[in-house]
Write a protein that holds these residues in place. Structure first.
Motif, PDB file in Angstrom:
ATOM      1  N   LYS A   1       4.762  -6.673  -0.186  1.00 39.86           N
ATOM      2  CA  LYS A   1       4.494  -8.092  -0.352  1.00 39.86           C
ATOM      3  C   LYS A   1       4.896  -8.521  -1.762  1.00 39.86           C
ATOM      4  O   LYS A   1       4.895  -7.710  -2.691  1.00 39.86           O
ATOM      5  CB  LYS A   1       3.011  -8.372  -0.121  1.00 39.86           C
ATOM      6  N   PRO A   2       5.255  -9.767  -1.936  1.00 41.89           N
ATOM      7  CA  PRO A   2       5.703 -10.224  -3.261  1.00 41.89           C
ATOM      8  C   PRO A   2       4.603 -10.087  -4.313  1.00 41.89           C
ATOM      9  O   PRO A   2       3.430 -10.403  -4.057  1.00 41.89           O
ATOM     10  CB  PRO A   2       6.060 -11.708  -3.026  1.00 41.89           C
ATOM     11  N   ASN A   3       4.996  -9.574  -5.475  1.00 42.77           N
ATOM     12  CA  ASN A   3       4.130  -9.559  -6.661  1.00 42.77           C
ATOM     13  C   ASN A   3       2.805  -8.830  -6.432  1.00 42.77           C
ATOM     14  O   ASN A   3       1.751  -9.244  -6.916  1.00 42.77           O
ATOM     15  CB  ASN A   3       3.855 -10.992  -7.140  1.00 42.77           C
ATOM     16  N   THR A   4       2.835  -7.764  -5.652  1.00 42.72           N
ATOM     17  CA  THR A   4       1.624  -6.959  -5.444  1.00 42.72           C
ATOM     18  C   THR A   4       1.920  -5.515  -5.795  1.00 42.72           C
ATOM     19  O   THR A   4       2.958  -4.967  -5.416  1.00 42.72           O
ATOM     20  CB  THR A   4       1.143  -7.029  -3.982  1.00 42.72           C
ATOM     21  N   TYR A   5       1.006  -4.896  -6.539  1.00 41.25           N
ATOM     22  CA  TYR A   5       1.161  -3.507  -6.962  1.00 41.25           C
ATOM     23  C   TYR A   5      -0.195  -2.814  -6.838  1.00 41.25           C
ATOM     24  O   TYR A   5      -1.251  -3.453  -6.807  1.00 41.25           O
ATOM     25  CB  TYR A   5       1.643  -3.412  -8.420  1.00 41.25           C
ATOM     26  N   GLY A   6      -0.163  -1.494  -6.780  1.00 40.84           N
ATOM     27  CA  GLY A   6      -1.406  -0.726  -6.730  1.00 40.84           C
ATOM     28  C   GLY A   6      -1.385   0.296  -5.608  1.00 40.84           C
ATOM     29  O   GLY A   6      -0.329   0.625  -5.045  1.00 40.84           O
ATOM     30  N   SER A   7      -2.558   0.792  -5.287  1.00 39.86           N
ATOM     31  CA  SER A   7      -2.708   1.807  -4.248  1.00 39.86           C
ATOM     32  C   SER A   7      -3.825   1.405  -3.295  1.00 39.86           C
ATOM     33  O   SER A   7      -4.798   0.738  -3.687  1.00 39.86           O
ATOM     34  CB  SER A   7      -3.041   3.165  -4.876  1.00 39.86           C
ATOM     35  N   GLU A   8      -3.682   1.809  -2.040  1.00 43.20           N
ATOM     36  CA  GLU A   8      -4.719   1.529  -1.046  1.00 43.20           C
ATOM     37  C   GLU A   8      -4.507   2.446   0.151  1.00 43.20           C
ATOM     38  O   GLU A   8      -3.495   3.158   0.259  1.00 43.20           O
ATOM     39  CB  GLU A   8      -4.631   0.068  -0.571  1.00 43.20           C
ATOM     40  N   THR A   9      -5.462   2.430   1.054  1.00 44.33           N
ATOM     41  CA  THR A   9      -5.307   3.078   2.353  1.00 44.33           C
ATOM     42  C   THR A   9      -5.160   1.982   3.395  1.00 44.33           C
ATOM     43  O   THR A   9      -6.103   1.233   3.662  1.00 44.33           O
ATOM     44  CB  THR A   9      -6.521   3.956   2.687  1.00 44.33           C
ATOM     45  N   LEU A  10      -3.938   1.824   3.936  1.00 45.83           N
ATOM     46  CA  LEU A  10      -3.709   0.765   4.919  1.00 45.83           C
ATOM     47  C   LEU A  10      -4.058   1.261   6.322  1.00 45.83           C
ATOM     48  O   LEU A  10      -4.125   2.466   6.584  1.00 45.83           O
ATOM     49  CB  LEU A  10      -2.265   0.264   4.858  1.00 45.83           C
ATOM     50  N   THR A  11      -4.295   0.324   7.195  1.00 43.79           N
ATOM     51  CA  THR A  11      -4.618   0.623   8.586  1.00 43.79           C
ATOM     52  C   THR A  11      -3.503   0.130   9.497  1.00 43.79           C
ATOM     53  O   THR A  11      -3.122  -1.045   9.430  1.00 43.79           O
ATOM     54  CB  THR A  11      -5.938  -0.052   8.995  1.00 43.79           C
ATOM     55  N   LEU A  12      -2.968   1.035  10.308  1.00 42.60           N
ATOM     56  CA  LEU A  12      -2.071   0.661  11.403  1.00 42.60           C
ATOM     57  C   LEU A  12      -2.882   0.677  12.685  1.00 42.60           C
ATOM     58  O   LEU A  12      -3.575   1.661  12.978  1.00 42.60           O
ATOM     59  CB  LEU A  12      -0.901   1.638  11.508  1.00 42.60           C
ATOM     60  N   ARG A  13      -2.824  -0.403  13.447  1.00 42.91           N
ATOM     61  CA  ARG A  13      -3.658  -0.535  14.642  1.00 42.91           C
ATOM     62  C   ARG A  13      -2.766  -0.568  15.884  1.00 42.91           C
ATOM     63  O   ARG A  13      -1.929  -1.464  16.046  1.00 42.91           O
ATOM     64  CB  ARG A  13      -4.525  -1.786  14.555  1.00 42.91           C
ATOM     65  N   LEU A  14      -2.948   0.422  16.718  1.00 43.73           N
ATOM     66  CA  LEU A  14      -2.240   0.504  17.996  1.00 43.73           C
ATOM     67  C   LEU A  14      -3.101  -0.146  19.076  1.00 43.73           C
ATOM     68  O   LEU A  14      -4.234   0.279  19.311  1.00 43.73           O
ATOM     69  CB  LEU A  14      -1.962   1.963  18.360  1.00 43.73           C
ATOM     70  N   ARG A  15      -2.569  -1.169  19.713  1.00 40.95           N
ATOM     71  CA  ARG A  15      -3.260  -1.802  20.842  1.00 40.95           C
ATOM     72  C   ARG A  15      -2.454  -1.492  22.103  1.00 40.95           C
ATOM     73  O   ARG A  15      -1.240  -1.694  22.143  1.00 40.95           O
ATOM     74  CB  ARG A  15      -3.387  -3.308  20.651  1.00 40.95           C
ATOM     75  N   TYR A  16      -3.136  -1.011  23.130  1.00 42.67           N
ATOM     76  CA  TYR A  16      -2.420  -0.554  24.324  1.00 42.67           C
ATOM     77  C   TYR A  16      -3.321  -0.681  25.551  1.00 42.67           C
ATOM     78  O   TYR A  16      -4.548  -0.828  25.443  1.00 42.67           O
ATOM     79  CB  TYR A  16      -1.990   0.912  24.163  1.00 42.67           C
ATOM     80  N   GLN A  17      -2.697  -0.607  26.722  1.00 39.31           N
ATOM     81  CA  GLN A  17      -3.424  -0.538  27.982  1.00 39.31           C
ATOM     82  C   GLN A  17      -2.867   0.643  28.771  1.00 39.31           C
ATOM     83  O   GLN A  17      -1.659   0.802  28.913  1.00 39.31           O
ATOM     84  CB  GLN A  17      -3.276  -1.824  28.795  1.00 39.31           C
TER      85      GLN A  17
ATOM     86  N   SER B   1       1.189   3.417  -2.069  1.00 39.61           N
ATOM     87  CA  SER B   1       1.223   2.936  -3.450  1.00 39.61           C
ATOM     88  C   SER B   1       2.477   2.100  -3.640  1.00 39.61           C
ATOM     89  O   SER B   1       3.557   2.468  -3.167  1.00 39.61           O
ATOM     90  CB  SER B   1       1.240   4.102  -4.438  1.00 39.61           C
ATOM     91  N   VAL B   2       2.323   0.976  -4.317  1.00 41.92           N
ATOM     92  CA  VAL B   2       3.466   0.123  -4.664  1.00 41.92           C
ATOM     93  C   VAL B   2       3.562   0.093  -6.181  1.00 41.92           C
ATOM     94  O   VAL B   2       2.602  -0.256  -6.873  1.00 41.92           O
ATOM     95  CB  VAL B   2       3.300  -1.299  -4.102  1.00 41.92           C
ATOM     96  N   ILE B   3       4.731   0.484  -6.684  1.00 42.24           N
ATOM     97  CA  ILE B   3       4.936   0.545  -8.128  1.00 42.24           C
ATOM     98  C   ILE B   3       6.029  -0.444  -8.528  1.00 42.24           C
ATOM     99  O   ILE B   3       6.887  -0.804  -7.725  1.00 42.24           O
ATOM    100  CB  ILE B   3       5.318   1.966  -8.570  1.00 42.24           C
ATOM    101  N   PRO B   4       6.023  -0.901  -9.781  1.00 38.91           N
ATOM    102  CA  PRO B   4       7.033  -1.876 -10.224  1.00 38.91           C
ATOM    103  C   PRO B   4       8.442  -1.298 -10.164  1.00 38.91           C
ATOM    104  O   PRO B   4       8.645  -0.096 -10.278  1.00 38.91           O
ATOM    105  CB  PRO B   4       6.620  -2.181 -11.671  1.00 38.91           C
TER     106      PRO B   4
END
Length: 765
Positions: free
Chosen positions: A726-742, A762-765
């Protein structure tokens, strides 16, 4: 240990009491960290790693003999980079290198742990306590090997490192998923193994030295409560009574010492640990609840009283340990002129000391009942220091009352009066050192114990202490992002939390909720469980890692077996099962069941070391078996590669989501047919967003209950997900990928479902 005129080393800046004990050694100690390893690499020196803890007797001995010795210190300072680690502050480091020591010594581990490493942390030689002359010879030989036979050293280090990784990541799955019948068979087999190994004379399991079998007793109580199988209760009662009659129990001040060196529980190793007293107090309270036996209630209450009196901080948290050593009372001194402290000095008595406090009549009675005579039952084999450890092994109080012609209640009242006077006098003796650091994991065990103590004994002060400590942990040991710290002292929290911190606190919060019926504890438990799963769960192979991926660790482990503390994976499974039962969220139960199946082989092959896992399996069988019969798992496994991702600002990178669909099932494709739920991928992230998703080719099938063919996925598929910053965002995190299914089979479709996987980004400059 003594500063004298010496300048402090780097350990003076640490908070661990154990490290601070070494702050004025002439050894140029480093704490565990980048600075030490960078120095070793820069100067091409091997590392000497010394691991111990503040209440470790032989750690004190090796410090006095070797680390205070100027000649030994000079060798270490010239040829090595020396690192000192508190095993209680860094159990992850301790666990890794203890495996190395066990390899080098053919299974003889212990503390102090002395290990020699390459500059990249790989061990090539190790042991435990070394006498000073032997230690000096070892140091000089290591110097020679590092100089003259470097390649051989590196080959050994590489081989041992591979062996450690293989052992610590070992899982022994069940041959097939647990069902009601197979789970019951495993549980009954474990009961029988424990009963077979019971010491029928003295209680406990196996021979000397004897450690309190906290987790085994809890498992047997769970099974007895459920099955009413009398031999289970008899094993618990015998062990609890014999321990409480022995010298391992502090007959004057309450609480338990670490372990007994003999099979009768008479002579303890005198340190007192928070984790022992937390686990034993709740077992005694639970046993009283099931039996109504006042003696068991007495021991539980005295143990809680000891912890609240001597191991509780002004902030309401709990200290870690009391040392085994202290200076002798002023009326005595060590037979060894150079020694100031003696093991057990705080707890030993002589008849004249007792009678000087209680008077001749009461003193004589007390000495008879508690086995205090002119023939000491404890003699330090290294110094000759001696005395009597009060105990009730000759006869219980009820037998003495009968012999004296009075009621047991009358005799207990008199003995309690005497014990109070002796405790007051003992408190004037030089006290053992207190390791006053606060550990999240051990505090969580104590919070749980006090919550159960309140439930079973009805003491309001236990509930208040449990809630106060839990609030401390939530306020002081929790970071703004919801993750935990492991250690705290003097207002400073440090060391990232490990699985045991999360798992033990999860169970403690649930016990607090059940005890108080306050919703905030359940809400916090759920939040903590989600964090624990995101940090430590291994979706690919099952089970929980002990740590997150760390660059300062040689490898990661999946701790399954019990030690002095409960199995972290077992407690995680137990907590998630209980959370599933409370919230109705099936995903928690599925993770718990898969954890049990991941380590199911341990429960079969090593039941005596797997009793926390067995307690969790018992919980699953009691509360989940009906649900399990109807719960379907169309998706057997799902994992993401890589699990850790670093992007530069403006960059786009891909991850691959692997999905294993169970035989006989399929899931709708991303474009199945109008009016059907498509397979979709969503994301929760502050740093990145999905640019595009590449689904695999779909298969067209015709189902009996539908008129038109639909497009589906079956078998194993891989979805490629392109992520951009994303524009102008830096740092570290644990993101979630969500699978939706039937998912559907040949006859019907089930309700749409969601499954989350996590990626460290992690997003670095």
């Amino acid at each position: 240990m003594s500063s004298g005129n010496r300048r402090p080393n780097r350990l003076a800046r640490e908070t661990s009491p154990y490290l601070l004990q070494h702050a004025y050694n002439p050894v140029d100690w480093f704490p565990w960290g980048d600075e030490a390893f960078e120095k070793a690499r820069r100067e091409d020196k091997p590392i000497f790693l010394s691991v111990g803890y503040s209440t470790c007797h032989w750690c004190h001995v090796m410090e006095r003999e070797s680390f205070e010795d100027e000649e030994i210190a000079a060798i270490l300072n010239e040829h090595f980079v020396s690192i000192k680690v508190d095993r209680e502050e860094r159990p992850d480091v301790d666990e890794i290198y203890m495996r190395a020591v066990l390899i080098f010594t053919n299974g003889h581990g212990g503390w102090p742990m002395s290990v020699f490493l390459t500059p990249d942390g790989k061990p090539f030689f190790g042991g435990t306590y070394f006498p000073p002359e032997q230690f000096k010879r070892i140091l000089l030989e290591i110097v020679r090997l590092w100089r003259d036979e470097r390649q051989r050293v590196l080959e050994v280090a590489e081989e041992v490192s591979r062996a450690i990784a293989a052992e610590l990541q070992l899982t022994v799955p069940t041959a097939q998923p647990f069902d009601e019948t197979s789970a019951e068979a495993v549980l009954k087999a474990a009961e029988n193994v424990l009963l077979k190994n019971l010491d029928k004379n003295h209680g406990g399991f196996g021979g000397a030295p004897k450690f309190p079998p906290h987790q085994a007793l809890e498992f047997l109580l769970r099974r007895y409560e459920r099955t009413k199988r009398l031999p289970l209760w008899e094993a618990v009662e015998l062990t609890l009574r014999k321990m409480a009659h022995g010298g391992i129990y502090d007959q004057i001040g309450g609480g338990f010492h670490r372990y007994s060196v003999d099979e009768k529980w008479l002579v303890p190793h005198f340190e007192k640990m928070l984790y022992d007293n937390a686990q034993l107090a709740q077992v005694y309270a639970w046993a009283f609840h099931l039996s109504g036996d006042d003696f068991l209630r007495r021991i539980a209450k005295e143990t809680y009283a000891f912890v609240l009196r001597e191991m509780t901080s002004p902030e309401g948290a709990f200290y870690s340990a009391l040392d085994a050593e202290s200076n002798p009372p002023s009326s005595r001194q060590s037979p060894v002129a150079s020694r100031s402290k003696e093991e057990g000095a705080f707890y030993l008595w002589r008849p004249e000391e007792v009678k000087a406090i209680l008077g001749e009549k009461d003193g004589d009675l007390f000495c008879k009942v508690y086995g205090i005579s002119n023939e000491p039952n404890f003699v330090n084999p290294h110094t000759g220091y001696s005395g009597c450890i009060p105990n009730l092994l000759k006869a219980p109080v009820e037998n003495w009352a009968k012999a004296l012609g009075i009621s047991p209640d009358e005799l207990w009242a008199k003995l309690d009066e005497c014990r109070a006077k002796l405790l007051e006098a003992r408190d004037k003796r030089p006290r053992p050192n207190c390791d006053d650091k606060v550990l999240t994991s051990w505090n969580a065990l104590m919070v749980r114990s006090l919550a159960l103590g309140y439930r079973y004994l009805g003491e309001e002060s236990y509930r208040q202490a449990a809630e106060r400590a839990a609030e401390f942990l939530w306020a002081k040991m929790r970071k703004p992002d919801g993750t935990l710290w492991h250690s705290y002292r003097n207002g400073i929290a440090k060391v990232d939390g490990m699985l045991d911190d999360y798992a033990y606190l999860l169970v403690a919060l649930l016990d607090l909720h059940e005890t108080t019926n306050e919703g905030k504890w359940s809400e916090r438990a759920k939040e903590l469980a989600d964090t624990m799963v995101s940090l430590f769960w291994d979706e690919r192979n099952g089970g929980f890692w002990f740590t997150t991926e760390r660059k300062d660790l040689l490898t990661r482990s999946k701790p399954a077996l019990d030690g002095a503390e409960p199995s972290p994976n077992g407690m995680a499974a137990l907590g998630l099962l209980r959370l599933a039962n409370e919230t109705g969220e099936e995903r928690y139960a599925q993770i718990a069941k898969r954890t049990l199946e991941t380590f199911g082989g341990f429960m079969v092959r090593l039941p005596h070391g797997s009793t926390t896992l067995l307690s969790a399996l018992n919980e699953w069988q009691m509360t989940r078996k009906e649900t399990t019969k109807v719960v379907e798992r169309p998706i057997e496994r799902i994992w993401v590669e890589p699990e850790k991702l670093t992007l530069k600002a403006g960059e786009t990178r891909s991850v691959k989501l692997h999905i294993v669909i169970a035989e006989g099932w399929h899931i709708n494709s991303n474009e199945p047919q109008p009016n059907l739920q498509p397979t979709q991928i969503g994301i929760e992230s502050h740093l990145v967003e999905i640019e595009r998703v590449e689904f695999p080719p779909a298969k067209e099938v015709r189902l009996g209950f539908m008129d038109e063919p639909i497009k589906v996925y079956d078998g194993t598929i891989t979805v490629t997900i392109w992520l951009r910053t994303k524009p102008n965002t830096y740092g570290s995190e644990t993101l979630t990928l969500r699978l939706r299914y039937q998912a559907c089979d040949e006859s019907r479709c089930v309700m749409p479902s969601e499954t989350d996987v996590h990626v460290s980004v992690s997003v670095i400059p």
